[in-house]
Design an enzyme around this catalytic site. Structure first.
Site, PDB file in Angstrom:
ATOM      1  N   LYS A  78      39.365  -3.537 -28.708  1.00  0.00           N
ATOM      2  CA  LYS A  78      38.875  -4.747 -28.052  1.00  0.00           C
ATOM      3  C   LYS A  78      38.185  -4.397 -26.741  1.00  0.00           C
ATOM      4  CE  LYS A  78      39.383  -8.232 -29.741  1.00  0.00           C
ATOM      5  NZ  LYS A  78      38.568  -8.918 -30.787  1.00  0.00           N
ATOM      6  N   HIS A  96      31.192  -6.968 -29.852  1.00  0.00           N
ATOM      7  CA  HIS A  96      30.720  -8.349 -29.982  1.00  0.00           C
ATOM      8  C   HIS A  96      29.508  -8.591 -29.085  1.00  0.00           C
ATOM      9  CE1 HIS A  96      34.303  -9.057 -32.292  1.00  0.00           C
ATOM     10  NE2 HIS A  96      35.081  -8.739 -31.285  1.00  0.00           N
TER      11      HIS A  96
END
Length: 342
Positions: A78, A96
């Site tokens: 992450k 992302h």
């Protein structure tokens, strides 16, 4: 494999993240194949650092990747911390950053400023565009299980990491009259969602590309639960809109958005504007005929052992071929994002 690969498995900064990209057994495989593996200490990781040491890995302090030699490949899952502002080295994780998400340009700019590179795991694909390592199955499984608990009024907060056996026990039923629709049912996440619903005694309606090409909105809204497992890289007509939620005869009362593309133009559920989290897993929309939205972007971390083991099994063969075409394709996405910065 060219020059010997040096992997640096970083600790995760997110408080709720207990997964890891490479588990100790696969770390041993890498070490035995000549890969140098350094693992940062972590108080939350599901595997203890001593298991990595026993597998032949070097152990270092949490966050020390910022001072690692320039040739290392920093491996995580992450988000990175906000500092340093300029990012050196190659980083492998879910960034992302390539679909217009909030903060994407700033992140790419940090890599450009430091001369580093983001090899985004979402874009580690084969020649047909199929992802080679993904947490999708367990994301769908957990997302559907939480939706069942919400529909039954049994979803308790804060959420805590658990095991599949314990999660299954919490939702198990021979038959549940709740109706559920899984969109994207043929993909990894969709299969996981269908399997979890089966444990809960729910025979899910399964839609995929054929059914969403001409969406039957009335049929969609006539289910109690909607699990969205569609991952798209191009904008498509939304599955549920604010106008749909305002319909008087809507049955839908729980939406579990496994994909969580909330800040992207690719969001197929533009009825909410921010993700939910472990402290607030479900957010209510509408006072009359309410609907709960579950949009947690690290669902598999609730089953950290199972999710990490499965992901590591997918990723390790790719790490053993770090000069392979999939990594070149991932690098190409980063280079294109840098070029778009102007």
């Amino acid at each position: 494999m060219g020059d010997a690969l040096w992997l640096w498995v970083r600790s995760e900064v997110r408080e709720t993240e207990r997964r890891v990209a490479v588990v100790p057994a696969d770390a041993r495989r890498l070490v035995e194949a000549g890969v140098r593996v350094t693992v940062e200490e972590s108080p939350r990781r599901v595997f203890g650092v001593e298991e990595y040491a026993a597998a032949g890995c070097e152990v270092v302090g949490a966050g020390s990747w910022v001072d690692a030699p320039g040739g290392v490949v920093v491996l995580g899952l992450k988000e990175l911390p906000g500092e340093p502002a300029a990012l050196r080295r190659r980083h492998v994780y879910f960034g992302h950053a390539y679909k217009g998400q909030g903060g994407a340009a700033e992140l790419v700019g940090r890599f450009a400023a430091g001369g580093g590179a983001l090899l985004d795991l979402e874009y580690l694909t084969d020649e047909h565009g199929r992802r080679l390592a993904a947490f999708g199955y367990w994301a769908g499984y957990v997302g559907a299980a939480l939706a069942v608990l919400a529909a039954r009024g049994e979803l308790e907060a804060p959420l805590r990491p658990t095991t599949r056996a314990a999660l299954d026990e919490s939702i198990r039923a021979d038959r549940d009259p709740t109706t559920a629709l899984v969109v994207g049912a043929l993909g990894r996440s969709g299969r996981g969602a269908v399997d979890a619903l089966a444990v809960a005694g729910i025979s899910a309606t399964a839609w995929d590309v054929a059914e969403t090409a001409e969406l039957d909105k009335a049929a969609l809204l006539d289910h109690d639960i909607l699990v969205n497992a569609v991952l798209t890289s191009t904008p498509v007509p939304p599955f549920v809109t604010d106008a749909d939620l305002d319909r008087a005869r809507r049955r839908l009362r729980v939406i579990s958005d496994v994909t969580c593309d909330v800040t992207s133009d690719c969001n197929v559920l533009p009825v909410y504007d921010r993700i939910t989290d472990w402290d607030e897993p479900a957010r209510g929309l509408r006072r009359d005929n309410p609907v709960d939205v579950i949009a947690i972007d690290n669902l598999p971390s609730l089953l950290p052992l199972e999710a990490s083991t499965a992901f590591s099994a997918d990723l390790t063969p790719q790490l053993l071929d770090f000069d392979g075409d999939p990594w070149e394709r991932a690098r190409g996405h980063f280079d294109a994002a840098v070029a778009d910065l102007g």
